[in-house]
Every structure is written in structure tokens, then in C-alpha cells.
Scaffold this motif. Structure first.
Motif, PDB file in Angstrom:
ATOM      1  N   PHE A 131       1.333 -26.484   4.368  1.00 43.22           N
ATOM      2  CA  PHE A 131       1.112 -27.609   5.269  1.00 43.22           C
ATOM      3  C   PHE A 131      -0.128 -28.418   4.927  1.00 43.22           C
ATOM      4  O   PHE A 131      -0.454 -29.361   5.648  1.00 43.22           O
ATOM      5  N   HIS A 132      -0.826 -28.056   3.845  1.00 40.66           N
ATOM      6  CA  HIS A 132      -1.900 -28.907   3.349  1.00 40.66           C
ATOM      7  C   HIS A 132      -1.323 -29.853   2.300  1.00 40.66           C
ATOM      8  O   HIS A 132      -1.697 -29.844   1.125  1.00 40.66           O
ATOM      9  N   ALA A 133      -0.382 -30.639   2.754  1.00 42.48           N
ATOM     10  CA  ALA A 133       0.285 -31.636   1.921  1.00 42.48           C
ATOM     11  C   ALA A 133       0.922 -32.649   2.845  1.00 42.48           C
ATOM     12  O   ALA A 133       1.203 -32.354   4.016  1.00 42.48           O
ATOM     13  N   ASP A 134       1.124 -33.853   2.353  1.00 40.84           N
ATOM     14  CA  ASP A 134       1.747 -34.877   3.187  1.00 40.84           C
ATOM     15  C   ASP A 134       3.180 -34.495   3.544  1.00 40.84           C
ATOM     16  O   ASP A 134       3.670 -34.837   4.623  1.00 40.84           O
ATOM     17  N   ILE A 135       3.853 -33.787   2.643  1.00 39.13           N
ATOM     18  CA  ILE A 135       5.206 -33.286   2.901  1.00 39.13           C
ATOM     19  C   ILE A 135       5.173 -31.772   2.731  1.00 39.13           C
ATOM     20  O   ILE A 135       4.754 -31.280   1.691  1.00 39.13           O
ATOM     21  N   PRO A 136       5.575 -30.978   3.759  1.00 37.59           N
ATOM     22  CA  PRO A 136       5.536 -29.519   3.642  1.00 37.59           C
ATOM     23  C   PRO A 136       6.319 -29.025   2.434  1.00 37.59           C
ATOM     24  O   PRO A 136       7.293 -29.644   1.995  1.00 37.59           O
ATOM     25  N   GLN A 137       5.887 -27.857   1.908  1.00 39.03           N
ATOM     26  CA  GLN A 137       6.482 -27.361   0.662  1.00 39.03           C
ATOM     27  C   GLN A 137       7.860 -26.756   0.863  1.00 39.03           C
ATOM     28  O   GLN A 137       8.589 -26.535  -0.107  1.00 39.03           O
ATOM     29  N   SER A 138       8.243 -26.431   2.094  1.00 36.31           N
ATOM     30  CA  SER A 138       9.572 -25.896   2.404  1.00 36.31           C
ATOM     31  C   SER A 138       9.855 -24.579   1.692  1.00 36.31           C
ATOM     32  O   SER A 138      10.941 -24.344   1.191  1.00 36.31           O
ATOM     33  N   GLN A 139       8.857 -23.712   1.659  1.00 37.57           N
ATOM     34  CA  GLN A 139       9.017 -22.407   1.026  1.00 37.57           C
ATOM     35  C   GLN A 139       8.237 -21.370   1.823  1.00 37.57           C
ATOM     36  O   GLN A 139       7.042 -21.553   2.097  1.00 37.57           O
ATOM     37  N   VAL A 140       8.894 -20.265   2.181  1.00 38.00           N
ATOM     38  CA  VAL A 140       8.233 -19.194   2.917  1.00 38.00           C
ATOM     39  C   VAL A 140       7.344 -18.416   1.954  1.00 38.00           C
ATOM     40  O   VAL A 140       7.808 -17.971   0.895  1.00 38.00           O
ATOM     41  N   PRO A 141       6.054 -18.236   2.295  1.00 35.94           N
ATOM     42  CA  PRO A 141       5.161 -17.523   1.382  1.00 35.94           C
ATOM     43  C   PRO A 141       5.531 -16.041   1.259  1.00 35.94           C
ATOM     44  O   PRO A 141       6.277 -15.490   2.070  1.00 35.94           O
ATOM     45  N   ASP A 142       4.949 -15.415   0.249  1.00 32.79           N
ATOM     46  CA  ASP A 142       5.121 -13.982   0.056  1.00 32.79           C
ATOM     47  C   ASP A 142       4.498 -13.229   1.232  1.00 32.79           C
ATOM     48  O   ASP A 142       3.363 -13.525   1.632  1.00 32.79           O
ATOM     49  N   ALA A 143       5.217 -12.264   1.785  1.00 32.90           N
ATOM     50  CA  ALA A 143       4.757 -11.532   2.971  1.00 32.90           C
ATOM     51  C   ALA A 143       3.453 -10.804   2.697  1.00 32.90           C
ATOM     52  O   ALA A 143       2.582 -10.701   3.580  1.00 32.90           O
ATOM     53  N   ALA A 144       3.280 -10.299   1.501  1.00 29.68           N
ATOM     54  CA  ALA A 144       2.041  -9.597   1.161  1.00 29.68           C
ATOM     55  C   ALA A 144       0.849 -10.548   1.183  1.00 29.68           C
ATOM     56  O   ALA A 144      -0.259 -10.172   1.613  1.00 29.68           O
TER      57      ALA A 144
END
Length: 308
Positions: A100-113
Motif C-alpha cells: 500500500f506504499h504505492a499509488d496503486i496497490p500491488q494486489s499480492q498477499v505477502p509471505d506469512a513468515a
């Protein structure tokens, strides 16, 4: 008289009633100029005074800080403490991890770890030390993101600027965070509360002089993966976007109404509906309208009396 601009990543509108055109234009221009200054000072992912501090924190270094930003950070610390750290501007690293530190969200769930790693470091506003024109952090994981504070602070600044220009009646709207000055002629200023899942409004609300309304919702900055919505409103306890609410709107009056209306909607959103009334009471929020994840409305008695 109305003037619009695009600041803080959203549409901003200044409406002034009952003033000569020249005065109204000058006053509105002064407000929008100030908003632009704050935007450049507080931007979380482009070069700014705030991002410079974040670079120093990550290196374990002290950084000089201006008087104005230092006062904002102290106020944000107080609000974080009041909220039990559910309002937590120190989790900028988590917000960046979620894209969310972008004008358009990256649309990717980060690694849980990676999420667990950030949560284990427990960055909090209390980790900041502000003394003698310098700021540093006891926790190198602290990365500041004042996105849940800046719009409200800007509303309070706008009221002060308008008053200094002799303006008695105005409405300032920063992407749904709104504050009223005076009235709209012979009636109060009237605002709509956005429905979180449909076009149009849930209700309308008359704002009295000095009152501010702030909304936190999962419908403004979010992305979807496999049919699940992930918003920018992160629960610092889990590192994942909060899922208990669709939106929370609070009405606040009194000192620093703009700032408090912006900041205090966040912990109520993050904590979900189960303890909403209790949590709102502890924060001194008597007027709220919330829509939970199932679409059920939760409205305080005081707010019920104000809504149309």
C-alpha cells in the motif's frame, strides 16, 4: 465559492459561504497551499521529511526534526496510547509489505513468515524518542506512516487558516473526512456518509460549527485475491488487514476535532464489532455509525438522533 484539488491521494474540496469572491478565493487558495505543504512533508513513500526520518530509524540513527513535525509525532503518540496501539502509525513497514506504499496497490498477499516477522518486532509509537530537535527510535522496525492522521490534522489547520482570513462559514472535505465552520446560510452544512458496498449514501448528517466526521472503510484502498478483500487498514496485532468491519464513521466536536475524527475511527474499525460500544466509550466517541463485515449496522443512540 468552491475550490478543488487532489492532495493526500484523494479529492479535496473547500466550500466557503457568504464571503466576497476575492476573500473566498484567497482563503481557499491558502488552505490548498497548506495541504500541499503537508502532503510533501508527510508522504510515506516518496522523498519527504517523514521518509527521511524512516531512513534514519532503519539505520539506528538520530535525525533532526522540525518543530512542527515533532509536535505532530507527539500528538500521534498520545492518540496511539489512548487507542491501546490499535491506531499505530509506527507500522509503516507492514503497510509497505502489503503493497500500500504505492499509488496503486500491488494486489499480492505477502509471505506469512514476513508478516509474522514484522509483528514480532512490535513497532509502536512509544518507541520514538523526541528531544532537543532530534528524533530516534529504540526499535529499528519503526517506520512511520501518518496516513491515518494527516487528513484530520489538515482539517484543523484549514479551520485556523480560514478564520485568519475572516471566513466564518465553510466546509472542508478531504476524501470523506469533513469539518464544518459556521453554517450554510440559514441551515447547517449537510454531508453524506458513503455506503461501503453500494453507490450512494447510508445516511446524511447535519454538521454543526466545529464538528468533524471521519470514516475508515475497506472500500477505498484495497485489492482482492481469490475473492477475498484486503484493505490498507492493518491490525497491528496480527499484521493482516482487519476484517470485522466494512466502515466506521465517527462524529467528533471540540478541540482538535478534525484530528481526532480521523484517528479515532481507525481503532474502532480494527477492533471489530464485538466491543464497539465499550471501545467507543473508552475513546470518548459518543457518535458512531459502523457497518460490520456482514453488512449489519451499529449506530450509537447519540448518532441515531443526528442521522437522516
Amino acid at each position: 465559492h468552491q475550490q478543488q484539488a487532489y492532495v493526500f491521494g484523494t479529492l479535496v474540496e473547500v466550500s466557503i459561504y457568504g464571503e466576497p469572491d476575492t476573500r473566498a478565493r484567497e482563503a481557499a487558495a491558502a488552505v490548498l497551499s497548506r495541504f500541499d505543504q503537508l502532503h510533501r512533508m508527510l508522504h510515506a513513500w516518496q522523498p519527504s521529511e517523514l521518509s527521511r526520518l524512516n531512513t534514519a530509524f532503519a539505520r539506528g540513527e538520530r535525525a533532526p526534526v522540525g518543530t512542527e513535525l515533532a509536535a505532530m509525532l507527539r500528538e500521534a503518540q498520545t492518540l496511539a496510547t489512548e487507542s491501546g496501539d490499535l491506531f499505530n502509525p509506527a507500522i509503516g513497514g507492514l503497510i509497505a509489505l502489503w503493497g500500500f506504499h504505492a499509488d496503486i496497490p500491488q494486489s499480492q498477499v505477502p509471505d506469512a513468515a514476513a508478516i509474522r516477522d514484522w509483528v514480532s518486532k512490535q513497532p509502536r509509537m512509544r518507541d520514538l524518542r523526541i528531544e532537543n530537535g532530534a528524533v530516534w527510535s529504540d526499535n529499528p522496525a519503526v517506520q512511520l506512516d501518518l496516513g491515518g492522521y494527516a487528513k484530520g490534522h489538515a482539517l484543523d489547520e484549514a479551520v485556523a487558516i480560514l478564520k485568519s482570513h475572516g471566513v466564518a462559514n465553510a466546509l472542508i472535505n478531504i476524501g470523506g473526512n469533513v469539518i464544518a465552520l459556521g453554517a450554510h446560510g440559514d441551515r447547517p452544512w449537510r454531508v453524506g456518509i458513503q455506503h461501503p458496498r453500494e453507490s450512494g449514501t447510508l445516511a446524511t448528517l447535519d454538521l454543526l460549527d466545529g464538528e468533524a466526521v471521519g470514516t475508515s472503510g475497506d472500500y477505498q484502498r484495497y485489492f482482492e485475491v481469490d475473492g477475498r478483500r484486503y484493505s490498507h487498514l492493518i491490525d497491528p496485532r496480527t499484521g493482516w488487514p482487519a476484517t470485522g468491519m466494512q466502515s466506521v464513521t465517527v462524529l467528533v466536536a471540540g478541540e482538535r476535532a478534525g484530528t481526532r475524527s480521523d484517528a479515532l475511527s481507525k481503532p474502532l474499525f480494527v477492533d471489530g464489532p464485538a466491543r464497539l460500544a465499550e471501545h467507543a466509550s473508552r475513546l470518548g466517541v459518543t457518535h458512531y455509525l459502523a457497518v460490520d463485515a456482514a453488512g449489519q449496522k451499529h449506530i450509537s443512540p447519540a448518532m441515531t438522533a443526528r442521522l437522516r
